[in-house]
Each structure stands twice: as C-alpha cells, then as structure tokens.
Design an enzyme around this catalytic site. Structure first.
Site, PDB file in Angstrom:
ATOM      1  N   PRO A 273      38.223   7.283  62.729  1.00  0.00           N
ATOM      2  CA  PRO A 273      38.021   7.345  61.276  1.00  0.00           C
ATOM      3  C   PRO A 273      39.021   6.468  60.520  1.00  0.00           C
ATOM      4  O   PRO A 273      40.190   6.393  60.879  1.00  0.00           O
ATOM      5  CB  PRO A 273      38.283   8.827  60.955  1.00  0.00           C
ATOM      6  CG  PRO A 273      39.213   9.287  62.026  1.00  0.00           C
ATOM      7  CD  PRO A 273      38.909   8.464  63.256  1.00  0.00           C
ATOM      8  N   TYR A 315      30.360  -5.469  47.655  1.00  0.00           N
ATOM      9  CA  TYR A 315      29.338  -4.490  48.074  1.00  0.00           C
ATOM     10  C   TYR A 315      28.674  -3.797  46.898  1.00  0.00           C
ATOM     11  O   TYR A 315      27.988  -2.798  47.097  1.00  0.00           O
ATOM     12  CB  TYR A 315      29.961  -3.388  48.954  1.00  0.00           C
ATOM     13  CG  TYR A 315      30.903  -3.845  50.030  1.00  0.00           C
ATOM     14  CD1 TYR A 315      30.439  -4.553  51.135  1.00  0.00           C
ATOM     15  CD2 TYR A 315      32.257  -3.547  49.953  1.00  0.00           C
ATOM     16  CE1 TYR A 315      31.311  -4.956  52.135  1.00  0.00           C
ATOM     17  CE2 TYR A 315      33.132  -3.950  50.952  1.00  0.00           C
ATOM     18  CZ  TYR A 315      32.645  -4.657  52.036  1.00  0.00           C
ATOM     19  OH  TYR A 315      33.515  -5.057  53.014  1.00  0.00           O
ATOM     20  N   CYS A 341      38.805 -16.350  37.612  1.00  0.00           N
ATOM     21  CA  CYS A 341      37.775 -17.205  37.010  1.00  0.00           C
ATOM     22  C   CYS A 341      36.501 -17.209  37.822  1.00  0.00           C
ATOM     23  O   CYS A 341      36.165 -18.197  38.491  1.00  0.00           O
ATOM     24  CB  CYS A 341      38.330 -18.610  36.846  1.00  0.00           C
ATOM     25  SG  CYS A 341      39.749 -18.588  35.762  1.00  0.00           S
ATOM     26  N   GLU A 342      35.811 -16.102  37.824  1.00  0.00           N
ATOM     27  CA  GLU A 342      34.526 -15.935  38.517  1.00  0.00           C
ATOM     28  C   GLU A 342      33.740 -14.899  37.733  1.00  0.00           C
ATOM     29  O   GLU A 342      34.294 -13.855  37.366  1.00  0.00           O
ATOM     30  CB  GLU A 342      34.719 -15.338  39.922  1.00  0.00           C
ATOM     31  CG  GLU A 342      35.508 -16.153  40.878  1.00  0.00           C
ATOM     32  CD  GLU A 342      34.651 -16.868  41.923  1.00  0.00           C
ATOM     33  OE1 GLU A 342      33.415 -16.722  41.915  1.00  0.00           O
ATOM     34  OE2 GLU A 342      35.256 -17.587  42.718  1.00  0.00           O
TER      35      GLU A 342
HETATM   36  N1  LLP Z   1      35.565   1.684  64.295  1.00  0.00           N
HETATM   37  C1  LLP Z   1      34.974   0.471  64.245  1.00  0.00           C
HETATM   38  C2  LLP Z   1      34.586  -0.194  65.497  1.00  0.00           C
HETATM   39  C3  LLP Z   1      34.724  -0.137  62.993  1.00  0.00           C
HETATM   40  O1  LLP Z   1      34.126  -1.318  62.947  1.00  0.00           O
HETATM   41  C4  LLP Z   1      35.104   0.539  61.794  1.00  0.00           C
HETATM   42  C5  LLP Z   1      34.880  -0.066  60.492  1.00  0.00           C
HETATM   43  C6  LLP Z   1      35.737   1.798  61.921  1.00  0.00           C
HETATM   44  C7  LLP Z   1      35.938   2.335  63.177  1.00  0.00           C
HETATM   45  C8  LLP Z   1      36.196   2.578  60.733  1.00  0.00           C
HETATM   46  O2  LLP Z   1      35.126   2.972  59.942  1.00  0.00           O
HETATM   47  P1  LLP Z   1      35.349   3.979  58.713  1.00  0.00           P
HETATM   48  O3  LLP Z   1      35.717   5.328  59.282  1.00  0.00           O
HETATM   49  O4  LLP Z   1      36.425   3.445  57.866  1.00  0.00           O
HETATM   50  O5  LLP Z   1      34.037   3.982  58.042  1.00  0.00           O
HETATM   51  N2  LLP Z   1      35.170  -3.241  54.179  1.00  0.00           N
HETATM   52  C9  LLP Z   1      34.110  -2.247  54.137  1.00  0.00           C
HETATM   53  C10 LLP Z   1      34.124  -1.369  55.347  1.00  0.00           C
HETATM   54  C11 LLP Z   1      34.042  -2.122  56.664  1.00  0.00           C
HETATM   55  C12 LLP Z   1      34.099  -1.228  57.873  1.00  0.00           C
HETATM   56  C13 LLP Z   1      34.251  -2.000  59.119  1.00  0.00           C
HETATM   57  N3  LLP Z   1      34.368  -1.231  60.320  1.00  0.00           N
HETATM   58  C14 LLP Z   1      34.220  -1.449  52.841  1.00  0.00           C
HETATM   59  O6  LLP Z   1      35.078  -1.752  52.019  1.00  0.00           O
HETATM   60  O7  LLP Z   1      33.427  -0.541  52.606  1.00  0.00           O
END
Ligand code: LLP
Length: 412
Positions: A273, A315, A341-342
C-alpha cells in the site's frame, strides 16, 4: 488528523496558519500520527497471519516518512535503485524489501542483490535471466515472484489502471505457469511467490479480491507442481476519499477479505500500500496571491502550481481546498490556478468553495501521496519544503530548494 478547531484548521495539535506563517508557502505538511495509524491498521488487520506490509515508496519517499515506517516495522516496495538508496538511508530493513517494476537495470539488480533484498517481482523472462546471471556471479540465490497480469478491470483512471492485458505490466496469468516451469532452469532463482497489482485509487475493492482469487488459484497450482511458493504479494491500490462527504474504504474490512481468502492456503501475505497510508496524511499549504476575473470566469491565483502538485492537471484529480482560517463570507465559484505558464496549470476548476482573498492561506487536501514525489522544477520553481507534525511539534524534514539548488550540477 486534519480538522477545524473553532475556525482554525489544525494538523494534529498544530494550527496550520501559524505554521505557514513561519515556514512560508507553498509547503507540504504531513501528520505522523495519520501515517502511523494507517500503517497500524494494516498490521492489526493482518494479525497473526504471516505477513509483511511493504509500503510503496513511490507514494511519498521522504526520508523522515520512510524512517517513521521503518521504525514501526514496515517493509518497502521499491521500483528503482534510488528508492532502495532512500530506504537504506532511512534505516529500512533490506530483508523486507520487494523490488517491483518493468524495467530494472543490471546495475539496479546488482545493487539489490548486494544489499540482500527479500525478493524481486519480475515482469518478463528476460528479467529472470538477468537476475539469475547476476545472482550466479555473486553466489547468491535470489527470491522472485512473477507479477501476473490477471486481466481484471480496476475501474480507476486509465493512467493508473494496470491489470488489463493491454497494459505493459506483468505476465498474462494464462502464461505464468509456463514461465514458472521454465524458470527451473535458472539455478540461482527461487520461486518464492506470486504477485499482482491491478491499479491504484481503487475505491471498491472487489476487483482486487477478484484478482486475488485468480492469483491464489495459480499459486496453489504451482505448489502442486513442486514450486516452493511461500507468499502472495497482493500489490497496493486501495483508494482514499478525495471528495468531501466521500468515505475511504476501510483498511480493516479490506484486509479481512484478503486474509479470509489466504488463511487456508498456508501462504504468507505481502501487500504494497502507498496511497492508503500517506494520502490523507498530507496537505499542500498555499497562499492566495491574486483574485481576478476574465469575462464571467473568476480565478484565484495561488502560489502553488502544477509543478508542485500535478494530480489535478494530469489525472483531473479532485482535491478539496479548505481555508486555514474559516470566514463567514459567502462562498465563491473559481478556478484555483498557479503561476505556471500553462492553461493546464490548475488545482481546481469551477470550484464552489470558501471565500478567499489575497494573503489568505489554503490547504489542498489529501496531498500526502503522489504529491511532492511527482513535483518538478518547471518554470524554474524551487521544490517545496516538507514539514512533519508530531503532536504539538513540527519540524522541517526537507528544506525549501534555493535558486542555487536549481542550477546545481549545471555548467555554462
Ligand atoms: N505496487 C505497485 C507495483 C505499484 O505500481 C503501485 C503504484 C503500488 C504498489 C502502490 O499503489 P497505491 O497503494 O499507492 O495505490 N501517480 C498516481 C498513482 C500511480 C500509482 C503507481 N503504482 C496518482 O497520483 O494517482
């Protein structure tokens, strides 16, 4: 851990307006209690089932945050040599580190082996061959899991959904057994587990549970074929509430659903997580610079921008924006934008929110995950300081960058 008391917005026992006044804005502020409570919720829910909670470092990789979690006993999910370096600097235990990602380099694999990480989550046969060769050279056995792609729709934003066969991630679940079978030729690899991760910001955990059922069936079949599978790595992905009035899925209930599936198998659980541990533990504090109208549209120009928090631009993510000091003025409908500036530089669009005037401080909420880590220096804007609150105390865990930092390493 973030709440109003009278008219002031607090992080734990610290009024954020006072803090902002001292540290300047914009700045990221984190609640240590919130981080530890979320991590603790995972630990408690797994209870006596053998497990490792591997915090996904990518969500927030600041040393002090990692150190808090390391001290609490967390393992770590890394996706680069840089993240391994951070984990080690923060005092994390390499024996509780899993290394994920589709593009591990030879140097990163060597580094991970030298530091004795727990295992690799592998995404291709070529990667298995590379890890085997590197492990052979240093006379080690490397534990691995295949990250399987279960072809389950995570029903989240397309950029953060990873579990469908059209995505670059993992190995198709139908091919996985064959890959494990062929991996027996690799003398320096041990098939320790099976892993999967279907996406992020998943509010209804049922697709994760569907993936777990598929992966569990695969793990049991592999064991029957003589593979020494010991754990299932269930990835991350549990979402958090970004909208006022929305509630985050309960960590406890989610983990209960996982453990009830796993218990009979005798397999240990791993979980990765990120967001559900740090997301709600952080805010981005910003100050209003100007208010202006273009035709019918009104803009609130603040000192934080898309380079500081890119989630709304990238997103279309929603982050609540709250005043650090409540007022009784009528609400307003504005675009909250930054100085970059976007046209795509916005933190909120057409937002009905508390009235704010130049000089007022605001909190952009739920910014603890994928906030600072995705920030950059676009428009030559120094990156922000990060502040950790612990009860009634706070400390700067990363200094605001200076102009000298901006040009560090450059030559004319
Ligand atoms: N494990 C793997 C293999 C992953 O690719 C990710 C996230 C996680 C764990 C952790 O996932 P979480 O529990 O945080 O959902 N930048 C995006 C989120 C990208 C997530 C990428 N991988 C945002 O701001 O929403």
């Amino acid at each position: 851990m973030f709440a109003y008391s009278n008219n002031d917005y607090y992080c734990e026992q610290v009024p954020l307006a006072d803090l902002a006044h001292e540290t300047g804005t914009p700045a990221y502020v984190y609640s240590s209690q919130a981080i530890l409570a979320n991590y603790g919720a995972y630990e408690e829910a797994f209870g006596d089932l053998p497990h490792t909670v591997c915090y996904a470092v990518k969500a927030n990789s600041s040393l002090a945050v990692l150190a808090l979690l390391a001290k609490a006993g967390a393992g770590f999910d890394i996706v680069s040599g840089g993240e391994l370096y951070r984990v080690l600097q923060a005092g994390g235990d390499p024996a509780k580190v899993v290394f994920s990602g589709v593009g591990k380099t030879a140097a990163e694999v060597e580094d991970a082996l030298a530091n004795g990480i727990h295992s690799f989550n592998c995404e291709s046969e070529a990667e298995l061959a590379l890890i085997d060769a590197k492990a052979a050279r240093v006379g080690k056995k490397a534990g691995f899991s295949i990250r399987v792609n279960p072809d389950v729709d995570a029903a989240t934003h397309p950029y953060i959904s990873t579990g469908l066969s059209q995505h670059k991630f993992g190995i198709a679940i139908a091919d996985a057994a064959g890959v494990y079978e062929r991996s027996k030729q690799f003398r320096n690899l041990v098939a320790e587990g099976v892993s999967c991760h279907i996406g992020s910001q998943i509010l209804d955990p049922s697709p994760i549970l569907e993936a777990v059922d598929k992966v569990l069936a695969l793990a049991e079949a592999l064991r029957a074929q003589g593979h020494p599978i010991r754990h299932l790595d269930l990835g991350g992905g549990l979402g958090v509430a970004y909208h006022a009035g929305e509630t985050s899925p309960e960590i406890r209930g989610f983990v209960d659903a996982l453990t009830s599936r796993l218990r009979a198998s005798g397999l240990a659980a791993m979980i990765e997580p990120g967001r559900s541990i740090v997301g709600q533990a952080g805010v981005l504090v910003t100050r209003v610079l100007y208010r202006k109208k273009n035709g019918d549209k009104e803009f609130l120009i603040v000192d934080a921008a898309m380079n500081d928090l890119i989630r709304p631009s990238l997103y279309r993510a929603h982050h609540e924006i709250l005043p650090l000091r409540k007022n009784t003025l009528p609400t307003m409908k504005v675009d909250v934008v930054g100085p970059v500036c976007e046209t795509g530089d916005f933190l909120a669009r057409d937002r009905e929110m508390a009235n704010a005037m130049p000089g007022d401080y605001l909190a952009v909420c739920t910014a603890g995950a994928y906030g600072f880590v995705q920030s950059c220096n676009y428009n030559s804007r120094p990156r922000l300081p990060e502040i950790l609150v612990e009860g009634d105390r706070w400390r700067v865990i990363r200094e605001r960058e200076s102009y000298a930092d901006l040009v560090r390493g450059e030559t004319i």
